[in-house]
Scaffold this motif. Structure first.
Motif, PDB file in Angstrom:
ATOM      1  N   GLY A  27       0.809  -1.206   0.000  1.00  0.00           N
ATOM      2  CA  GLY A  27       0.000   0.000   0.000  1.00  0.00           C
ATOM      3  C   GLY A  27       0.843   1.258   0.000  1.00  0.00           C
ATOM      4  O   GLY A  27       0.519   2.243  -0.671  1.00  0.00           O
ATOM      5  N   LYS A  28       1.945   1.224   0.737  1.00  0.00           N
ATOM      6  CA  LYS A  28       2.836   2.382   0.787  1.00  0.00           C
ATOM      7  C   LYS A  28       3.442   2.663  -0.585  1.00  0.00           C
ATOM      8  O   LYS A  28       3.524   3.821  -1.023  1.00  0.00           O
ATOM      9  CB  LYS A  28       3.944   2.131   1.805  1.00  0.00           C
ATOM     10  N   ASN A  30       2.189   1.767  -3.525  1.00  0.00           N
ATOM     11  CA  ASN A  30       1.137   2.232  -4.430  1.00  0.00           C
ATOM     12  C   ASN A  30       0.822   3.701  -4.194  1.00  0.00           C
ATOM     13  O   ASN A  30       0.571   4.452  -5.150  1.00  0.00           O
ATOM     14  CB  ASN A  30      -0.127   1.382  -4.247  1.00  0.00           C
ATOM     15  N   ALA A  31       0.817   4.109  -2.927  1.00  0.00           N
ATOM     16  CA  ALA A  31       0.565   5.516  -2.612  1.00  0.00           C
ATOM     17  C   ALA A  31       1.688   6.395  -3.157  1.00  0.00           C
ATOM     18  O   ALA A  31       1.442   7.492  -3.669  1.00  0.00           O
ATOM     19  CB  ALA A  31       0.431   5.695  -1.100  1.00  0.00           C
ATOM     20  N   ARG A  32       2.922   5.913  -3.050  1.00  0.00           N
ATOM     21  CA  ARG A  32       4.058   6.675  -3.575  1.00  0.00           C
ATOM     22  C   ARG A  32       3.967   6.800  -5.098  1.00  0.00           C
ATOM     23  O   ARG A  32       4.175   7.883  -5.656  1.00  0.00           O
ATOM     24  CB  ARG A  32       5.359   5.969  -3.197  1.00  0.00           C
ATOM     25  N   ALA A  34       1.303   6.701  -6.850  1.00  0.00           N
ATOM     26  CA  ALA A  34       0.183   7.595  -7.151  1.00  0.00           C
ATOM     27  C   ALA A  34       0.620   9.054  -7.025  1.00  0.00           C
ATOM     28  O   ALA A  34       0.204   9.909  -7.827  1.00  0.00           O
ATOM     29  CB  ALA A  34      -0.993   7.309  -6.225  1.00  0.00           C
ATOM     30  N   ARG A  35       1.464   9.371  -6.045  1.00  0.00           N
ATOM     31  CA  ARG A  35       1.966  10.740  -5.893  1.00  0.00           C
ATOM     32  C   ARG A  35       2.829  11.132  -7.087  1.00  0.00           C
ATOM     33  O   ARG A  35       2.752  12.266  -7.575  1.00  0.00           O
ATOM     34  CB  ARG A  35       2.795  10.874  -4.602  1.00  0.00           C
ATOM     35  N   GLN A  38       0.494  11.713 -10.094  1.00  0.00           N
ATOM     36  CA  GLN A  38      -0.261  12.964  -9.954  1.00  0.00           C
ATOM     37  C   GLN A  38       0.638  14.164 -10.184  1.00  0.00           C
ATOM     38  O   GLN A  38       0.236  15.135 -10.845  1.00  0.00           O
ATOM     39  CB  GLN A  38      -0.899  13.040  -8.559  1.00  0.00           C
ATOM     40  N   SER A  61       6.582  15.816  -6.194  1.00  0.00           N
ATOM     41  CA  SER A  61       5.979  14.615  -5.594  1.00  0.00           C
ATOM     42  C   SER A  61       6.504  14.319  -4.200  1.00  0.00           C
ATOM     43  O   SER A  61       5.854  13.594  -3.426  1.00  0.00           O
ATOM     44  CB  SER A  61       6.242  13.405  -6.481  1.00  0.00           C
TER      45      SER A  61
END
Length: 221
Positions: A27-28, A30-32, A34-35, A38, A61
């Motif tokens: 999850g960590k 994937n969040a990175r 995603a940043r 974006q 980011s």
């Protein structure tokens, strides 16, 4: 030259030969990722593809350049992730999912109408930049080709809900291609002119589609 720029220079030399590195699926991670995506979305729209360096992407980011390269082989790989995310979001829309589950032909027709209209088109600067880059960059062009193939397959499956009895696969495929061409033309016009599609124009396009659907439905099964 900063440490970030040194890393970028070293990595850029053989970036074209790289494939995407193995991904950490936590999850960590994937969040990175995603940043990063974006930040790239914002920077590509603001400054363009070529003017967006990995150092600038790192700053926006909050992810170190070295880590960005561990997540993505190059900027093209980030574009691929960006396009894939947007396409997944579009194809997972509630209306289309409901249409597939219930085999509701009118719901499919409504989805096709909205797809053609392109009235919900966002990030026009980003889309313009990536499309322009696709004319210069083979990797970006391949990303668009893959997106086109996925959309064509989705349209074909949607049309099969409307005309489930037909065996004329070629005609269904031609109609799916026609719809893609219409949507592509609308998208280009929206990029050049921010106005939404004239409802009467959309009616004409949908009349052609309805006529073709009726003709396909009459094809002996």
């Amino acid at each position: 030259m900063t440490d970030h720029e040194l890393i970028e220079q070293h990595q850029a030399g053989d970036a074209d030969a790289q494939t995407d590195p193995p991904r950490d699926r936590s999850g960590k991670a994937n969040a990175r990722r995603a940043r990063i995506v974006q930040a790239a979305r914002e920077l590509f729209a603001e400054h363009g593809f070529h003017a967006t360096s990995m150092a600038r992407l790192s700053e926006r980011s909050g992810v170190l350049v070295g880590q960005i390269y561990r997540d993505f082989a190059n900027k093209e790989a980030i574009v691929a992730a960006l396009v894939e995310h947007d396409l997944d979001e579009f194809l997972a829309g509630d209306e289309l999912c409901a249409a597939r589950c219930t085999a509701d032909s009118m719901m499919v027709r409504g989805w096709i109408a909205r797809f053609i209209a392109c009235n919900d088109l966002n990030d026009t600067r980003l889309i313009s930049e990536i499309m322009a880059e696709a004319n210069r960059n083979q990797r970006i062009a391949e990303i668009f080709d893959a997106m086109d193939d996925r959309l064509r397959g989705q349209l074909t499956r949607a049309l099969r809900i409307v005309v489930p009895e037909t065996t004329d696969d070629e005609r269904v495929a031609r109609l799916a291609e026609s719809i893609l061409i219409m949507a592509g033309g609308m998208c280009q016009r929206r990029l050049m002119n921010a106005r939404c599609t004239d409802p009467e124009v959309l009616k004409l396009l949908m009349a052609f589609i309805d006529t073709e659907i009726a003709a396909i439905a009459c094809t002996p099964g």
